[in-house]
Design an enzyme around this catalytic site. Structure first.
Site, PDB file in Angstrom:
ATOM      1  N   ASP A 171      45.747  38.384  46.952  1.00  0.00           N
ATOM      2  CA  ASP A 171      44.809  38.106  45.859  1.00  0.00           C
ATOM      3  C   ASP A 171      43.603  39.041  45.881  1.00  0.00           C
ATOM      4  OD1 ASP A 171      44.008  36.720  43.573  1.00  0.00           O
ATOM      5  OD2 ASP A 171      44.435  34.765  44.448  1.00  0.00           O
ATOM      6  N   ASP A 225      44.456  34.982  35.558  1.00  0.00           N
ATOM      7  CA  ASP A 225      45.340  33.847  35.825  1.00  0.00           C
ATOM      8  C   ASP A 225      45.882  33.197  34.552  1.00  0.00           C
ATOM      9  OD1 ASP A 225      44.810  34.262  38.465  1.00  0.00           O
ATOM     10  OD2 ASP A 225      43.560  32.485  38.736  1.00  0.00           O
TER      11      ASP A 225
END
Length: 436
Positions: A152, A244
């Site tokens: 991430d 996202d």
């Protein structure tokens, strides 16, 4: 069939440009599996992971190729590493047998296991991350039996901030035609983003993974920053091209729109990643669930399930198990995805977060034909028509044998065109086979 064979000779065996080719075909085609985050967030433990793995087997998903069981954020002890070894510590209350214990159970089911970290000092949820500790963390993952790493991009410190800002036409989606007029410090023309600190952060973990005695699929969750499309293929087996996803149709449509302009970057060993699936989550209609899965599948995205499998309903499960779409996504001969051949609602090439490209086609060796997708991006029922004369793989002839991919129904010999009345945000998917 002759048209398909000609195209298969022309396209396929080539990987994406500068792709990260791995041993044993790891990452050669898009990953199929499950991830804990969209279903559980930080509320994760070994029981939920093993339950998901067991359901992947029991529901027949393993037989269709779903294989990765991925633990997302919040799996480690918070705010600390082992004082003697500097290794990450699995949270003993969540994972009493450690990650290696869970990995063994997942492997015993004939599946693979994934883990999560971030190219920063802390993860998105504030747990220890891997920036500066890539070598020791990669070694730990290998020793625990990890097969997949989601990496991430949260909470990057100021000393790792890029010199230049980059365009990610995300968020409110107000960028006309995908441009970013409000960049604070745009890069000069021709700038090599491999010089960026973002590239350096993600390349460091790639290098660490390549130096361990285990092949771990590398999945960047980099959010499309630092022009990742120019270096993602050489760095990882998949690379996030947006922020996202959420279980809301406007967000799904927005990401599909962005990814539609990146299809030329997708091929064997490396694929743009529009984020995990939301099938079964939120208040999406059955049509929206269906269109979401179909678009992700034809774009040859990783298909990572993000819902609780022990409570999934039959309609959502049937979508995830659609063999035609899975066969297209996992084609071992043709790595290229479907491409938009017409935008439909908009003029061709229009960047529109609300109305993405509606007409897609792609050749498939596994289906022995061409997959055609038609999307209704409107908020009301509307008709979409596939004209064979407009579809690159089909324009040489005017009549084909057609199968409805959702029902499996043989539609017989269809001449010239196929017309479908579609509910709002639904997609028709056709398998167009031999001439007739």
């Amino acid at each position: 069939m002759l048209g398909l064979l000609t195209l298969a000779v022309a396209l396929p065996f080539l990987p994406a440009a500068n792709a990260l080719v791995r041993k044993n075909d790891v990452g050669r085609v898009p990953a199929l599996g499950w991830n804990s985050w969209n279903a559980f967030g930080c509320d994760i433990n070994s029981t939920k992971v093993i339950t998901a793995a067991t359901e992947v087997v029991n529901l027949g998903l393993k037989d269709l190729g779903y294989e990765y069981i991925n633990i997302d954020d919040c799996w480690s002890a918070k705010n600390t590493r082992d004082k003697n070894t500097n290794r990450l510590i699995p949270d003993p209350s969540k994972f009493p047998d450690g990650i290696s214990g869970v990995a063994k159970q997942v492997h015993d089911l004939g599946l693979k296991i994934g883990i999560y970290s971030s190219a920063s000092e802390v993860t998105c949820a504030g747990y220890p991350a891997s920036l500066g500790n890539e070598t020791i963390d990669a070694q730990s993952f290998a020793e625990w039996g990890i097969d997949y790493l989601k990496y991430d991009n949260c909470d990057v410190s100021s000393n790792w901030t890029d010199t230049y800002s980059s365009c990610v036409p995300d968020g409110d989606g107000d960028y006309p035609n995908g441009t970013c007029p409000d960049l604070t410090n745009p890069a000069p023309e021709g700038y090599d983003w491999r010089k960026s600190k973002t590239y350096q952060r993600f390349a460091a973990m790639r290098n660490a993974l390549l130096n361990i005695d285990r092949t771990i699929l590398y999945s960047l969750s980099e959010w499309g920053q630092a022009e990742v499309k120019t270096w993602g293929n050489e760095t990882a087996n998949s690379w996030r091209m947006s922020g996202d996803i959420t279980a809301e149709w406007p967000r799904i449509a927005q990401i599909a729109n962005e990814n539609s302009f990146l299809m030329d970057y997708a091929n064997f060993w490396s694929y743009p990643d529009p984020d995990m699936l939301e099938i079964g989550n939120g208040d999406l209609t059955i049509e929206e669930n269906r269109a979401h899965f179909a678009l992700w599948a034809v774009m040859k995205s990783p298909l990572i399930i993000g819902t609780a499998l022990d409570s999934i309903n039959d309609d959502h499960l049937a979508i995830l198990k659609n063999k035609y779409l899975l066969d297209f996504n996992q084609d071992p001969v043709i790595g290229s995805p479907a491409h938009p051949y017409k935008w439909g609602y908009n003029p061709d090439g229009t960047f529109d977060p609300v109305h993405p490209a509606e007409y897609w086609s792609g050749a498939s060796s596994t289906l022995e034909g061409t997959l055609v997708l038609m999307l209704n991006s409107e908020d009301a029922t509307s008709t979409r028509t596939a004209l064979w004369s407009e579809i690159p793989e089909l324009k040489s002839h005017n009549a084909y044998k057609v199968i409805d991919a959702w029902t499996g129904k043989n539609l017989g010999c269809v001449k010239d065109k196929y017309k479908a009345s579609l509910n709002s945000h639904d997609a028709a998917v056709l398998v167009v086979k031999g001439r007739c």
